[in-house]
Design a protein around this motif. Structure first.
Motif, PDB file in Angstrom:
ATOM      1  N   PHE A 113       0.818  -1.348   0.033  1.00  0.00           N
ATOM      2  CA  PHE A 113      -0.041   0.008   0.054  1.00  0.00           C
ATOM      3  C   PHE A 113       0.951   1.263   0.074  1.00  0.00           C
ATOM      4  O   PHE A 113       1.696   1.308   0.801  1.00  0.00           O
ATOM      5  CB  PHE A 113      -0.996  -0.054   1.402  1.00  0.00           C
ATOM      6  N   GLY A 114       0.638   2.254  -0.963  1.00  0.00           N
ATOM      7  CA  GLY A 114       1.274   3.376  -0.743  1.00  0.00           C
ATOM      8  C   GLY A 114       2.596   3.528  -1.435  1.00  0.00           C
ATOM      9  O   GLY A 114       3.290   4.482  -1.636  1.00  0.00           O
ATOM     10  N   ARG A 115       3.051   2.445  -2.014  1.00  0.00           N
ATOM     11  CA  ARG A 115       4.301   2.234  -2.679  1.00  0.00           C
ATOM     12  C   ARG A 115       4.198   2.045  -4.351  1.00  0.00           C
ATOM     13  O   ARG A 115       3.682   1.410  -4.846  1.00  0.00           O
ATOM     14  CB  ARG A 115       5.013   1.122  -2.118  1.00  0.00           C
ATOM     15  N   ARG A 116       4.925   2.940  -5.147  1.00  0.00           N
ATOM     16  CA  ARG A 116       4.873   2.838  -6.351  1.00  0.00           C
ATOM     17  C   ARG A 116       5.924   2.274  -6.950  1.00  0.00           C
ATOM     18  O   ARG A 116       7.129   2.117  -6.491  1.00  0.00           O
ATOM     19  CB  ARG A 116       4.799   4.481  -7.060  1.00  0.00           C
ATOM     20  N   THR A 117       5.806   1.703  -8.150  1.00  0.00           N
ATOM     21  CA  THR A 117       6.750   1.130  -8.912  1.00  0.00           C
ATOM     22  C   THR A 117       7.914   2.107  -9.435  1.00  0.00           C
ATOM     23  O   THR A 117       7.343   3.164  -9.849  1.00  0.00           O
ATOM     24  CB  THR A 117       6.281   0.603 -10.249  1.00  0.00           C
ATOM     25  N   PRO A 118       9.127   1.888  -9.091  1.00  0.00           N
ATOM     26  CA  PRO A 118      10.200   3.015  -9.291  1.00  0.00           C
ATOM     27  C   PRO A 118      10.278   3.041 -10.553  1.00  0.00           C
ATOM     28  O   PRO A 118      10.158   2.154 -11.671  1.00  0.00           O
ATOM     29  CB  PRO A 118      11.447   2.247  -8.702  1.00  0.00           C
ATOM     30  N   ALA A 119      10.531   4.380 -11.115  1.00  0.00           N
ATOM     31  CA  ALA A 119      10.802   4.659 -12.321  1.00  0.00           C
ATOM     32  C   ALA A 119      12.266   3.979 -13.239  1.00  0.00           C
ATOM     33  O   ALA A 119      13.216   3.751 -12.236  1.00  0.00           O
ATOM     34  CB  ALA A 119      11.058   6.407 -12.571  1.00  0.00           C
ATOM     35  N   PRO A 120      12.018   3.445 -14.285  1.00  0.00           N
ATOM     36  CA  PRO A 120      12.816   2.851 -15.011  1.00  0.00           C
ATOM     37  C   PRO A 120      14.329   3.910 -15.099  1.00  0.00           C
ATOM     38  O   PRO A 120      14.038   4.953 -15.070  1.00  0.00           O
ATOM     39  CB  PRO A 120      12.628   2.391 -16.228  1.00  0.00           C
ATOM     40  N   VAL A 121      15.474   3.169 -15.306  1.00  0.00           N
ATOM     41  CA  VAL A 121      16.448   3.846 -15.694  1.00  0.00           C
ATOM     42  C   VAL A 121      16.557   4.408 -17.093  1.00  0.00           C
ATOM     43  O   VAL A 121      16.159   3.652 -17.831  1.00  0.00           O
ATOM     44  CB  VAL A 121      17.856   2.831 -15.628  1.00  0.00           C
ATOM     45  N   THR A 122      16.774   5.540 -17.307  1.00  0.00           N
ATOM     46  CA  THR A 122      16.691   5.924 -18.651  1.00  0.00           C
ATOM     47  C   THR A 122      18.207   6.401 -19.200  1.00  0.00           C
ATOM     48  O   THR A 122      18.905   6.866 -18.350  1.00  0.00           O
ATOM     49  CB  THR A 122      15.837   7.371 -18.788  1.00  0.00           C
TER      50      THR A 122
END
Length: 413
Positions: A113-122
C-alpha cells in the motif's frame, strides 16, 4: 583492378592535379574565403584521384544513391517529443520505451500500500558536432526494448530548430548545450535514475550539464559514458597536420568560417560541386580503418553534409573555450566508461586518457584502428562496453539479450 589495367604514375599525377585544381577552382567561385578552404581540402585530393581512375563520376553518383536507398542506418524512430530551451529554441528528442515482458500472463505481483513502482533507468544519448541522434544507430538498435533510452538532436542539428539565441546574435557555447540537455531531461525523463552518454561535443555537453547542475548528477545519475571527447585544450589538437600546416589553419580558419557563414547558399553549392573531395576528407577524419562498410561511410557523409556551413561557423569558436576538467570530479562517485579510437584525429585518444586520469576509477577503452566515429566504425566494441556498464548499474539485467548489432568491417579487410 588487374595489373595490366593499372594506370601509370604519370596518369595518377595528372588526375591528382586535376582534382586539386578543380577543388580550388570551385571554391574560388564560391568566394575568396572558400578558396582558402579549397586549398586546405586539396590535401585529400590524391586519395580521391585514385578512386577517379577506376570509378567514373556518374558511377560514383549512382553508387551514393544506391547506398542511400539500401542502407538502413538512421531509419530507427521512437516516440517524438520537444523540449523548450531557456532561450526559446525547440529541441527535438525521441524516446524508446522498454518492451512489455508479458508479465500480465503470469501471476500478478502484489504491491504494498502506498508504494509505487520505481521509475526505470533512462539512458540519454548526446551526439557530436555536425551529427544527429542517428549517429547512435547501432547502439540504439542493440538496446531497443531492453532499456529506456532518449535520443535528442542538439540545437541547430538534425530535427531540432536553429538556435533562437544565435538568430539574435548570441554566440553559442558549451554551457548553452548543457542547459539544452537539462531541458531534454526535464521533458523526457523528469524522474528516475539516469545514465548519460555523450560522443565528442555530446560528451562536452554532459560535462557542461554537470558543471551547472551538480545536484542533478548527485541525485539521479548512476553512470556516465564519454566517447571520443575532451575536457579541454582543444586548441592544441593538430588534426594530423604538420606543425606549419596546423598553425596556418588555426590562424585563418575562424575568419574563413565566419566569411563562409555569410555566404551559406554559395558555399553549399561549392560543397556539392566538390562532393567527392569532401567525401575523402570526411572518411579521413571519421574513421581509422580502411575496411569500413561503404554504406556506413556514406551514412556519415550524409550526417555531416546535413549540417549547414553557417551552423559550423556558429559552433566552432565554442570548442576552443571549452574547459570542464573540474566538472568531471562530480562523476567520481559513479561508474564511468571512457572510450576512444586510437586514430582519432579530431579528439585524440590522449584527451580520453586525460579524462581517465581525472577519474581514476573509470574504465578506459582505447579501440585499435578506430577514428572519431568509433560508435559507427566498431559498434560491436562500443555496444559491448556500454552494455556492461548498464548491467553494472542495474539498468539492464546481467543476462539481458543486448546484441552487438553487427560490425561495419568488411570481410578480408
Amino acid at each position: 583492378m588487374s595489373e595490366s589495367s593499372a594506370p601509370g604514375v604519370a596518369e595518377v599525377a595528372e588526375v591528382a592535379a586535376e582534382v586539386a585544381t578543380s577543388a580550388v577552382g570551385n571554391w574560388r567561385r564560391a568566394g575568396v574565403a572558400g578558396a582558402a578552404i579549397g586549398v586546405v581540402a586539396a590535401g585529400a585530393a590524391a586519395g580521391v584521384a585514385l578512386e577517379r581512375l577506376t570509378v567514373g563520376r556518374g558511377m560514383r553518383k549512382k553508387a551514393r544513391l544506391a547506398l542511400d536507398a539500401a542502407g538502413p542506418y538512421g531509419a530507427l524512430r521512437g516516440m517524438p517529443g520537444q523540449a523548450l530551451a531557456d532561450d526559446g529554441t525547440e529541441i527535438y528528442y525521441e524516446v524508446d520505451e522498454v518492451e512489455s515482458d508479458g508479465a500480465s500472463s503470469g501471476p500478478r505481483r502484489r504491491r504494498l500500500f502506498g508504494r509505487r513502482t520505481p521509475a526505470p533507468v533512462t539512458v540519454v544519448f548526446s551526439h557530436g558536432f555536425c551529427l544527429s541522434q542517428d549517429s547512435w544507430h547501432f547502439q540504439r538498435a542493440a538496446l531497443r526494448g531492453v532499456v529506456r533510452t532518449v535520443h535528442w538532436d542538439q540545437r541547430s542539428h538534425g530535427r531540432s530548430d536553429r538556435g533562437a539565441g544565435q538568430a539574435r546574435g548570441v554566440a553559442v557555447d558549451i554551457e548553452q548545450l548543457g542547459r539544452d540537455l537539462k531541458a531534454v531531461i526535464d521533458a523526457a525523463a523528469p524522474k528516475g535514475p539516469l545514465v548519460l552518454v555523450g560522443h565528442s561535443m555530446g560528451g562536452m555537453t554532459v560535462m557542461a550539464l554537470a558543471d551547472q547542475y551538480p545536484e542533478l548528477i548527485r541525485e539521479r545519475v548512476v553512470g556516465a559514458v564519454f566517447v571520443g571527447t575532451s575536457s579541454g585544450n582543444l586548441g592544441e589538437v593538430n588534426f594530423g597536420l604538420p606543425v606549419a600546416g596546423v598553425n596556418a589553419v588555426r590562424r585563418v580558419l575562424p575568419r574563413v568560417l565566419r566569411a563562409l557563414g555569410t555566404q551559406a547558399e554559395i558555399v553549399e553549392r561549392g560543397r556539392r560541386a566538390t562532393a567527392d573531395l569532401f567525401a575523402g576528407l570526411i572518411k579521413r577524419y571519421s574513421f581509422g580503418s580502411r575496411d569500413v562498410d561503404p554504406a556506413v561511410a556514406r551514412f556519415a557523409e550524409r550526417l555531416i553534409e546535413g549540417t549547414p556551413i553557417d551552423v559550423v561557423a556558429e559552433f566552432y569558436p565554442a570548442f576552443t573555450d571549452h574547459d570542464k576538467a573540474e566538472a568531471l570530479e562530480i562523476f567520481a562517485e559513479v561508474p564511468v566508461l571512457v572510450l576512444a579510437g586510437d586514430k582519432d584525429l579530431v579528439t585524440p585518444s590522449e584527451h580520453s586518457e586525460g579524462i581517465a586520469r581525472l577519474l581514476p576509477d573509470a574504465e578506459l577503452v582505447i579501440v585499435p584502428d578506430a577514428g572519431h566515429l568509433v560508435m559507427l566504425e566498431h559498434p560491436e566494441v562500443v555496444t559491448d562496453r556500454l552494455a556492461d556498464l548498464l548491467a553494472r548499474v542495474g539498468a539492464v539485467p546481467a543476462d539481458a539479450n543486448v546484441g552487438t548489432y553487427g560490425s561495419t568491417a568488411q570481410p578480408g579487410g
